[in-house]
Design an enzyme around this catalytic site. Structure first.
Site, PDB file in Angstrom:
ATOM      1  N   GLU A 185       0.833  -1.226   0.000  1.00 22.70           N
ATOM      2  CA  GLU A 185       0.000   0.000   0.000  1.00 22.70           C
ATOM      3  C   GLU A 185       0.861   1.268   0.000  1.00 22.70           C
ATOM      4  O   GLU A 185       0.563   2.252   0.680  1.00 22.70           O
ATOM      5  CB  GLU A 185      -1.028  -0.050   1.129  1.00 22.70           C
ATOM      6  CG  GLU A 185      -1.949  -1.247   0.934  1.00 22.70           C
ATOM      7  CD  GLU A 185      -3.281  -1.176   1.603  1.00 22.70           C
ATOM      8  OE1 GLU A 185      -3.782  -0.061   1.793  1.00 22.70           O
ATOM      9  OE2 GLU A 185      -3.820  -2.250   1.903  1.00 22.70           O
TER      10      GLU A 185
HETATM   11  N1  CAA Z   1      -5.821  11.766  -3.839  1.00 22.82           N
HETATM   12  C1  CAA Z   1      -6.413  12.236  -4.965  1.00 22.82           C
HETATM   13  N2  CAA Z   1      -5.738  12.513  -6.097  1.00 22.82           N
HETATM   14  C2  CAA Z   1      -4.409  12.324  -6.088  1.00 22.82           C
HETATM   15  C3  CAA Z   1      -3.725  11.852  -4.949  1.00 22.82           C
HETATM   16  C4  CAA Z   1      -4.485  11.569  -3.783  1.00 22.82           C
HETATM   17  N3  CAA Z   1      -3.929  11.115  -2.674  1.00 22.82           N
HETATM   18  N4  CAA Z   1      -2.415  11.735  -5.222  1.00 22.82           N
HETATM   19  C5  CAA Z   1      -2.261  12.153  -6.497  1.00 22.82           C
HETATM   20  N5  CAA Z   1      -3.467  12.504  -7.010  1.00 22.82           N
HETATM   21  C6  CAA Z   1      -3.737  13.052  -8.349  1.00 22.82           C
HETATM   22  C7  CAA Z   1      -2.917  14.311  -8.564  1.00 22.82           C
HETATM   23  O1  CAA Z   1      -3.591  15.449  -8.082  1.00 22.82           O
HETATM   24  C8  CAA Z   1      -2.752  14.332 -10.064  1.00 22.82           C
HETATM   25  O2  CAA Z   1      -3.913  14.830 -10.671  1.00 22.82           O
HETATM   26  P1  CAA Z   1      -3.889  16.246 -11.495  1.00 22.82           P
HETATM   27  O3  CAA Z   1      -2.920  16.007 -12.625  1.00 22.82           O
HETATM   28  O4  CAA Z   1      -5.304  16.423 -11.929  1.00 22.82           O
HETATM   29  O5  CAA Z   1      -3.405  17.264 -10.524  1.00 22.82           O
HETATM   30  C9  CAA Z   1      -2.674  12.856 -10.436  1.00 22.82           C
HETATM   31  O6  CAA Z   1      -3.288  12.140  -9.351  1.00 22.82           O
HETATM   32  C10 CAA Z   1      -1.258  12.392 -10.630  1.00 22.82           C
HETATM   33  O7  CAA Z   1      -0.537  12.680  -9.441  1.00 22.82           O
HETATM   34  P2  CAA Z   1       1.049  12.530  -9.346  1.00 22.82           P
HETATM   35  O8  CAA Z   1       1.676  13.260 -10.507  1.00 22.82           O
HETATM   36  O9  CAA Z   1       1.449  12.912  -7.963  1.00 22.82           O
HETATM   37  O10 CAA Z   1       1.227  10.960  -9.590  1.00 22.82           O
HETATM   38  P3  CAA Z   1       2.546  10.081  -9.655  1.00 22.82           P
HETATM   39  O11 CAA Z   1       2.442   9.220 -10.855  1.00 22.82           O
HETATM   40  O12 CAA Z   1       3.754  10.931  -9.481  1.00 22.82           O
HETATM   41  O13 CAA Z   1       2.368   9.111  -8.395  1.00 22.82           O
HETATM   42  C11 CAA Z   1       2.609   8.360  -6.099  1.00 22.82           C
HETATM   43  C12 CAA Z   1       2.295   9.523  -7.073  1.00 22.82           C
HETATM   44  C13 CAA Z   1       2.284   8.928  -4.718  1.00 22.82           C
HETATM   45  C14 CAA Z   1       4.047   7.917  -6.181  1.00 22.82           C
HETATM   46  C15 CAA Z   1       1.654   7.180  -6.451  1.00 22.82           C
HETATM   47  O14 CAA Z   1       1.986   6.572  -7.666  1.00 22.82           O
HETATM   48  C16 CAA Z   1       1.655   6.117  -5.364  1.00 22.82           C
HETATM   49  O15 CAA Z   1       0.961   6.252  -4.347  1.00 22.82           O
HETATM   50  N6  CAA Z   1       2.408   5.001  -5.581  1.00 22.82           N
HETATM   51  C17 CAA Z   1       2.340   3.859  -4.692  1.00 22.82           C
HETATM   52  C18 CAA Z   1       1.323   2.878  -5.207  1.00 22.82           C
HETATM   53  C19 CAA Z   1       0.782   1.996  -4.111  1.00 22.82           C
HETATM   54  O16 CAA Z   1       0.554   2.413  -2.983  1.00 22.82           O
HETATM   55  N7  CAA Z   1       0.523   0.750  -4.476  1.00 22.82           N
HETATM   56  C20 CAA Z   1      -0.067  -0.156  -3.530  1.00 22.82           C
HETATM   57  C21 CAA Z   1      -0.752  -1.255  -4.266  1.00 22.82           C
HETATM   58  S1  CAA Z   1      -2.102  -1.910  -3.437  1.00 22.82           S
HETATM   59  C22 CAA Z   1      -1.523  -2.914  -2.237  1.00 22.82           C
HETATM   60  O17 CAA Z   1      -0.402  -2.852  -1.830  1.00 22.82           O
HETATM   61  C23 CAA Z   1      -2.565  -3.784  -1.666  1.00 22.82           C
HETATM   62  C24 CAA Z   1      -2.012  -4.938  -0.886  1.00 22.82           C
HETATM   63  O18 CAA Z   1      -1.199  -5.709  -1.304  1.00 22.82           O
HETATM   64  C25 CAA Z   1      -2.504  -5.176   0.455  1.00 22.82           C
END
Ligand code: CAA
Length: 380
Positions: free
Chosen positions: A364
């Site tokens: 996550e």
């Molecule tokens: N809420 C709402 N919108 C969001 C947001 C949030 N928390 N974070 C980003 N956004 C939006 C941004 O506003 C942006 O939109 P606009 O262009 O309209 O402004 C868009 O999303 C893109 O944002 P970023 O440019 O910041 O995106 P990024 O590609 O750089 O990624 C990141 C950001 C935080 C690194 C994200 O990719 C991330 O969280 N990565 C980790 C993924 C993850 O947690 N995976 C877990 C898998 S599930 C799992 O693990 C389940 C399990 O096994 C138990």
């Protein structure tokens, strides 16, 4: 901010604690050993209203608050972190996606059975080349008449072999980058949809994790989440913010579970003519761990309260996840060390907790991703 638990929250905490002691503790070592999921216990937490704690009664929830939900995940994870994550994936990630992005019809159709435990939920975002970089999704969804046709695969998907309802993220228009990602509700049994072999994991061994495979899977257009293409990335990010509160609660539970085990052991274990807790080096270590746990706990409670009160919570959830899961790792390693040779043995539980703790720093959003979110806020 008031961190005093109210009467209802105290009751949920006690009910979850009693349930974990009575129903989970007797089978947790064997389930870990055999990678066996406690399905009956899962169904009971649904019947007890725990899965639906943060959702309104309209959708089959219990109209509680997010802190109550975190308390229940924490208590369950003190004993069984595998059930803790399975619970959190259904409630935070699968139902969270539907709540955050779904239409009224989708919420009414899918949430009641998921929140009562009749059906299990899953969340498919991660792919071999889209882990931390979630935007790099390769799985595609192409509209053909009344269906979207899904092709591709997802990996490390919790609950997959048991789940009935999956929220799956796929690209509807790659040229739009993250704005081309859409979310779909996929049901077990759709033609061309299958799961891979069970992953052989270091920890949370009772949680069931496999690949998802999509081979020309026809998903009805009404299962496009929210009925609009291109909302997937935002829904996934918002949903993961809530999921990270669940993982923080799981991590905190693991840390507390190991702390309690070490504490009891240190009172009983006599070396050099006195219980080892009389050894100041160990007692001071416990003081440091108690401090770390309490700091992490208040970050978790703050994030849960922020979410419940409708305040921004991405950063508080990231801080809670970072603090609680680091505490889980640190406390469990120290618990094994303080319990010596016995700590390394299966029947003393802490070695399992140490193995379970590791993944909480990874899934996550790795803890490095949490630092990206926190530092991004500092320098925004
Ligand atoms: N809420 C709402 N919108 C969001 C947001 C949030 N928390 N974070 C980003 N956004 C939006 C941004 O506003 C942006 O939109 P606009 O262009 O309209 O402004 C868009 O999303 C893109 O944002 P970023 O440019 O910041 O995106 P990024 O590609 O750089 O990624 C990141 C950001 C935080 C690194 C994200 O990719 C991330 O969280 N990565 C980790 C993924 C993850 O947690 N995976 C877990 C898998 S599930 C799992 O693990 C389940 C399990 O096994 C138990």
């Amino acid at each position: 901010m008031n961190f005093e638990l109210n009467e209802n929250q105290l009751m949920i905490q006690k009910t979850a604690k009693d349930f974990a002691q009575k129903e989970l503790l007797p089978q947790v070592i064997e389930n870990d050993e055999n990678s066996k999921f406690p399905l009956e216990a899962y169904k009971k937490i649904g019947q007890m209203g725990f899965l639906g704690l943060p959702y309104s009664e309209e959708y089959g929830g219990a109209s509680g608050d997010y802190l109550s939900y975190a308390l229940a995940v924490e208590e369950i994870s003190k004993i069984d972190a595998s059930l803790g994550i399975s619970y959190s994936v259904t409630t935070s990630l699968c139902c969270g996606s539907i709540m955050n992005g779904g239409t009224e019809e989708q919420k009414k159709k899918y949430l009641p059975d998921l929140l009562s435990g009749k059906k299990l939920g899953s969340f498919g975002l991660t792919e071999p080349n889209a882990g931390s970089d979630a935007a790099n999704t390769i799985t595609t969804a192409v509209k053909e008449g009344e269906y979207y046709v899904l092709n591709g695969s997802k990996c490390f998907i919790t609950n997959a072999p048991l789940a009935d309802v999956f929220v799956v993220y796929a690209m509807t228009d790659r040229t739009k980058g993250v704005k081309g990602l859409s979310a779909f509700i996929v049901e077990k049994g759709y033609e061309g949809f299958s799961i891979g072999k069970l992953e052989n994991k270091c920890g949370i061994r009772a949680a069931q994790v496999t690949e998802l495979i999509f081979d020309n899977v026809k998903v009805p257009v009404e299962n496009l989440l929210g009925g609009v293409e291109g909302q997937g990335f935002k829904v996934a990010m918002k949903t993961l913010d809530g999921g990270r509160i669940g993982v923080a609660a799981q991590g905190l539970g693991i840390a507390e579970g190991a702390f309690d085990m070490a504490k009891e052991y240190m009172k009983q274990r006599v070396q050099f003519g006195k219980p080892i807790c009389k050894n100041q080096a160990l007692a001071f270590k416990m003081a440091d761990l108690a401090l770390e746990i309490e700091q992490a706990k208040y970050l978790l409670y703050k994030a849960a309260i922020d979410k419940h009160e409708g305040k921004p919570y991405s950063v508080s959830a990231a801080k809670a996840k970072l603090a609680c899961t680091n505490a889980a790792m640190h406390v469990t390693v120290e618990a094994v060390q303080m319990m010596g040779g016995n700590g390394f043995m299966r029947e003393y539980h802490v070695e399992r907790m140490m193995r379970d703790a590791k993944i909480t720093q990874i899934y996550e959003g790795t803890n490095e991703i949490q630092k990206l979110i926190i530092s991004g806020d500092i320098f925004k």
